[in-house]
Design a protein around this motif. Structure first.
Motif, PDB file in Angstrom:
ATOM      1  N   LEU A   1       0.834  -1.199   0.000  1.00 44.27           N
ATOM      2  CA  LEU A   1       0.000   0.000   0.000  1.00 44.27           C
ATOM      3  C   LEU A   1       0.868   1.249   0.000  1.00 44.27           C
ATOM      4  N   ILE A   2       0.451   2.244  -0.776  1.00 48.40           N
ATOM      5  CA  ILE A   2       1.093   3.553  -0.764  1.00 48.40           C
ATOM      6  C   ILE A   2       0.287   4.382   0.227  1.00 48.40           C
ATOM      7  N   LEU A   3       0.900   4.736   1.354  1.00 47.49           N
ATOM      8  CA  LEU A   3       0.188   5.417   2.434  1.00 47.49           C
ATOM      9  C   LEU A   3       0.234   6.934   2.317  1.00 47.49           C
ATOM     10  N   SER A   4       1.084   7.469   1.455  1.00 50.74           N
ATOM     11  CA  SER A   4       1.231   8.914   1.294  1.00 50.74           C
ATOM     12  C   SER A   4       0.884   9.295  -0.142  1.00 50.74           C
ATOM     13  N   PRO A   5       0.289  10.468  -0.334  1.00 48.15           N
ATOM     14  CA  PRO A   5       0.020  10.906  -1.707  1.00 48.15           C
ATOM     15  C   PRO A   5       1.328  11.210  -2.431  1.00 48.15           C
ATOM     16  N   ILE A   6       1.444  10.714  -3.648  1.00 45.50           N
ATOM     17  CA  ILE A   6       2.668  10.947  -4.436  1.00 45.50           C
ATOM     18  C   ILE A   6       2.338  10.817  -5.917  1.00 45.50           C
ATOM     19  N   LEU A   7       2.986  11.641  -6.726  1.00 47.20           N
ATOM     20  CA  LEU A   7       2.828  11.559  -8.176  1.00 47.20           C
ATOM     21  C   LEU A   7       3.839  10.562  -8.725  1.00 47.20           C
ATOM     22  N   LEU A   8       3.406   9.775  -9.696  1.00 50.31           N
ATOM     23  CA  LEU A   8       4.277   8.774 -10.314  1.00 50.31           C
ATOM     24  C   LEU A   8       4.789   9.273 -11.646  1.00 50.31           C
ATOM     25  N   PRO A   9       5.948   8.872 -12.059  1.00 52.66           N
ATOM     26  CA  PRO A   9       6.938   8.040 -11.378  1.00 52.66           C
ATOM     27  C   PRO A   9       7.663   8.841 -10.291  1.00 52.66           C
ATOM     28  N   ALA A  10       8.253   8.108  -9.333  1.00 54.73           N
ATOM     29  CA  ALA A  10       8.948   8.765  -8.233  1.00 54.73           C
ATOM     30  C   ALA A  10      10.202   7.995  -7.851  1.00 54.73           C
ATOM     31  N   ASN A  11      11.275   8.739  -7.633  1.00 48.22           N
ATOM     32  CA  ASN A  11      12.509   8.162  -7.094  1.00 48.22           C
ATOM     33  C   ASN A  11      12.456   8.342  -5.582  1.00 48.22           C
ATOM     34  N   LEU A  12      12.798   7.289  -4.853  1.00 50.78           N
ATOM     35  CA  LEU A  12      12.718   7.324  -3.402  1.00 50.78           C
ATOM     36  C   LEU A  12      14.019   6.851  -2.780  1.00 50.78           C
TER      37      LEU A  12
ATOM     38  N   LYS B   1       2.742  -8.818  10.545  1.00 54.45           N
ATOM     39  CA  LYS B   1       3.651  -9.311   9.506  1.00 54.45           C
ATOM     40  C   LYS B   1       3.763  -8.326   8.347  1.00 54.45           C
ATOM     41  N   THR B   2       3.896  -7.040   8.700  1.00 53.56           N
ATOM     42  CA  THR B   2       4.066  -5.994   7.693  1.00 53.56           C
ATOM     43  C   THR B   2       5.305  -5.169   8.020  1.00 53.56           C
ATOM     44  N   ALA B   3       5.749  -4.421   7.029  1.00 55.38           N
ATOM     45  CA  ALA B   3       6.859  -3.486   7.221  1.00 55.38           C
ATOM     46  C   ALA B   3       6.429  -2.141   6.645  1.00 55.38           C
ATOM     47  N   THR B   4       6.619  -1.091   7.434  1.00 52.11           N
ATOM     48  CA  THR B   4       6.344   0.265   6.958  1.00 52.11           C
ATOM     49  C   THR B   4       7.669   0.869   6.529  1.00 52.11           C
ATOM     50  N   LEU B   5       7.731   1.250   5.255  1.00 56.06           N
ATOM     51  CA  LEU B   5       8.941   1.840   4.690  1.00 56.06           C
ATOM     52  C   LEU B   5       8.776   3.351   4.681  1.00 56.06           C
ATOM     53  N   THR B   6       9.666   4.050   5.348  1.00 58.80           N
ATOM     54  CA  THR B   6       9.658   5.507   5.314  1.00 58.80           C
ATOM     55  C   THR B   6      10.746   5.926   4.339  1.00 58.80           C
ATOM     56  N   THR B   7      10.335   6.663   3.309  1.00 56.63           N
ATOM     57  CA  THR B   7      11.265   7.076   2.255  1.00 56.63           C
ATOM     58  C   THR B   7      11.178   8.585   2.076  1.00 56.63           C
ATOM     59  N   LYS B   8      12.115   9.115   1.319  1.00 56.65           N
ATOM     60  CA  LYS B   8      12.091  10.540   0.960  1.00 56.65           C
ATOM     61  C   LYS B   8      12.321  10.663  -0.537  1.00 56.65           C
ATOM     62  N   THR B   9      11.666  11.648  -1.125  1.00 58.46           N
ATOM     63  CA  THR B   9      11.908  11.967  -2.525  1.00 58.46           C
ATOM     64  C   THR B   9      13.154  12.846  -2.580  1.00 58.46           C
ATOM     65  N   PRO B  10      13.756  13.020  -3.753  1.00 59.40           N
ATOM     66  CA  PRO B  10      14.935  13.890  -3.848  1.00 59.40           C
ATOM     67  C   PRO B  10      14.685  15.324  -3.355  1.00 59.40           C
ATOM     68  N   ASP B  11      13.421  15.789  -3.436  1.00 60.66           N
ATOM     69  CA  ASP B  11      13.129  17.144  -2.947  1.00 60.66           C
ATOM     70  C   ASP B  11      12.731  17.167  -1.467  1.00 60.66           C
ATOM     71  N   GLY B  12      12.880  16.033  -0.754  1.00 57.32           N
ATOM     72  CA  GLY B  12      12.691  15.990   0.692  1.00 57.32           C
ATOM     73  C   GLY B  12      11.307  15.617   1.189  1.00 57.32           C
ATOM     74  N   LYS B  13      10.371  15.280   0.299  1.00 58.17           N
ATOM     75  CA  LYS B  13       9.021  14.909   0.714  1.00 58.17           C
ATOM     76  C   LYS B  13       9.025  13.479   1.262  1.00 58.17           C
ATOM     77  N   GLU B  14       8.414  13.290   2.449  1.00 58.21           N
ATOM     78  CA  GLU B  14       8.348  11.962   3.059  1.00 58.21           C
ATOM     79  C   GLU B  14       7.219  11.151   2.431  1.00 58.21           C
ATOM     80  N   VAL B  15       7.511   9.902   2.091  1.00 60.08           N
ATOM     81  CA  VAL B  15       6.531   8.989   1.515  1.00 60.08           C
ATOM     82  C   VAL B  15       6.595   7.684   2.302  1.00 60.08           C
ATOM     83  N   LYS B  16       5.417   7.218   2.758  1.00 62.45           N
ATOM     84  CA  LYS B  16       5.358   5.960   3.508  1.00 62.45           C
ATOM     85  C   LYS B  16       4.673   4.893   2.670  1.00 62.45           C
TER      86      LYS B  16
END
Length: 145
Positions: A47-58, A70-85
């Motif tokens: 599941l994409i938990l944060s709004p984000i436009l595709l395509p996206a580098n994370l 039995k899940t893992a939450t991945l916290t990522t950042k876009t090159p411009d610093g926006k957090e995406v979960k």
């Protein structure tokens, strides 16, 4: 063929009982992924938990595992610093050996809805936006006076 028919019968028999049980969001995601995989060649596993436009580098920041769900939450950042979960089954995170600093990409799926989560150009998960997954959480309804 018989194995697929048995699996479908088992899921259709158990699903009404499971729908009344209290399942966590992660457990619901895993159950939904299993049902989808019976009739699809691609497993919806995240599941994409944060709004984000595709395509996206994370860029991976952290991985938080929930052993119970039995899940893992991945916290990522876009090159411009926006957090995406993102939320994926724990098995997906373990098999892909996802760790902080890894570079991931989210690309629109070539067919249907959702996106493909890739690491080093290899697809590791098919993702849906939480609203498109048909999953919801139990919340109190506001009362009116």
């Amino acid at each position: 063929m018989k194995k697929l028919l048995r699996s479908t019968l088992l899921v259709s028999t158990l699903l009404p009982f499971l729908s009344h049980a209290e399942l966590s969001n992660g457990q619901s995601m895993v159950l939904s992924a299993g049902v989808v995989s019976l009739g699809s060649s691609m497993l919806v596993s995240g599941l994409i938990l944060s709004p984000i436009l595709l395509p996206a580098n994370l860029i991976m920041r952290s991985v938080e595992k929930n052993k119970k769900a039995k899940t893992a939450t991945l916290t990522t950042k876009t090159p411009d610093g926006k957090e995406v979960k993102l939320q994926v089954p724990e098995k997906v995170a373990d098999e892909a050996k996802i760790q902080p600093g890894d570079k991931l990409t989210l690309e629109k799926a070539p067919e249907g809805t959702g996106a493909l989560l890739k690491k080093d150009g290899k697809v590791i998960s098919h993702m849906l936006y939480q609203g498109d997954a048909g999953l919801s959480q139990n919340q109190m309804l506001p009362t009116t006076k």
